[in-house]
Design an enzyme around this catalytic site. Sequence first.
Site, PDB file in Angstrom:
ATOM      1  N   SER A  75       1.074  -1.182   0.112  1.00  0.00           N
ATOM      2  CA  SER A  75      -0.124   0.071  -0.111  1.00  0.00           C
ATOM      3  C   SER A  75       0.845   1.144   0.005  1.00  0.00           C
ATOM      4  CB  SER A  75      -1.016  -0.109   1.297  1.00  0.00           C
ATOM      5  OG  SER A  75      -1.851   0.941   1.129  1.00  0.00           O
TER       6      SER A  75
ATOM      7  N   ASP B 175      -9.944  -5.906  -3.248  1.00  0.00           N
ATOM      8  CA  ASP B 175      -9.467  -4.769  -2.680  1.00  0.00           C
ATOM      9  C   ASP B 175     -10.291  -3.468  -2.534  1.00  0.00           C
ATOM     10  OD1 ASP B 175      -7.728  -2.517  -1.518  1.00  0.00           O
ATOM     11  OD2 ASP B 175      -5.968  -3.673  -2.196  1.00  0.00           O
TER      12      ASP B 175
ATOM     13  N   HIS C 161      -7.298  -6.161   0.837  1.00  0.00           N
ATOM     14  CA  HIS C 161      -6.142  -5.347   1.108  1.00  0.00           C
ATOM     15  C   HIS C 161      -5.483  -5.553   2.365  1.00  0.00           C
ATOM     16  CE1 HIS C 161      -4.146  -1.468  -0.151  1.00  0.00           C
ATOM     17  NE2 HIS C 161      -3.863  -1.060   1.014  1.00  0.00           N
TER      18      HIS C 161
END
Length: 279
Positions: free
Chosen positions: A147, A225, A258
């Site tokens: 991320s 995600d 995620h």
Amino acid sequence: MLELISEHASFGGTQRFYRHASEAVGLPMRFSVFTPAHAAGTRLPAMFYLAGLTCTEETFMVKAGAQRVAAREGMILIAPDTSPRGANIAGETAAWDFGAGAGFYVDATEAPWRAHYRMYSYILELRRLVVDHCEVDDARVGLCGHSMGGHGALVLGLRNPDRFRSVSAFAPIAAPSRCPWGEKAFGGYLGGERAAWRDYDATALVERLGPVFPNGILIDQGLGDQFLEEQLHPDLFEAACCAAGQRLELRRHTRYDHGYYFIATFIEDHLRFHREQLG
């Protein structure tokens, strides 16, 4: 000097947590290191892992299940914190996506952040530190991240291929100049002149620098995600790599979100990728 905070046996090796005074940040910083069992005096390949928003130096080591694979592959793992702590800047803990826990791996140029929020320079400082003190082979260091940390890994790798020989990412913020998280962070840390943001935007860097990693970059992205459409934009990075001739393996996975269940599922692939690249 390094201050050892704690030490734990893990898969025949040792998991350690450290604190040290950072010149780049101007404050104490924490990081973690897993070292597999090895012959005395041996220098080992290493992978840095840069974590995402709200994470610390503990998150990856606790959640990813990477030590088992790193022990088998003979690799050192290094995980820094994600921002300075205790800078005492007004509002630095007011939002989860800016300030404490959200350094975005940039060197801030805007007051009041520029005094301490220098995470780009800090990662380079930490690289030198672990080579000097943690049995890391200076010629065999790679970068991985998730991320916000995936953004950091791509940017630091693309800008420093002489220091990081391999790079991979999980669900990176791949075009931060064109998403809400990146616009908020870059605007706050770097100011309103968007041209200055390009030095910290992986997609823009590939467009400018071309094929920096001829052996390729690995990215895994979950199609479940929740941040994919608004924040991550791997398709923009993929298009830039294609146009620039930069080899990229972008693997898209149905159902995966995620979080760290996703990372734990594919971390072995990333460690093997780095081990093959680093030799």
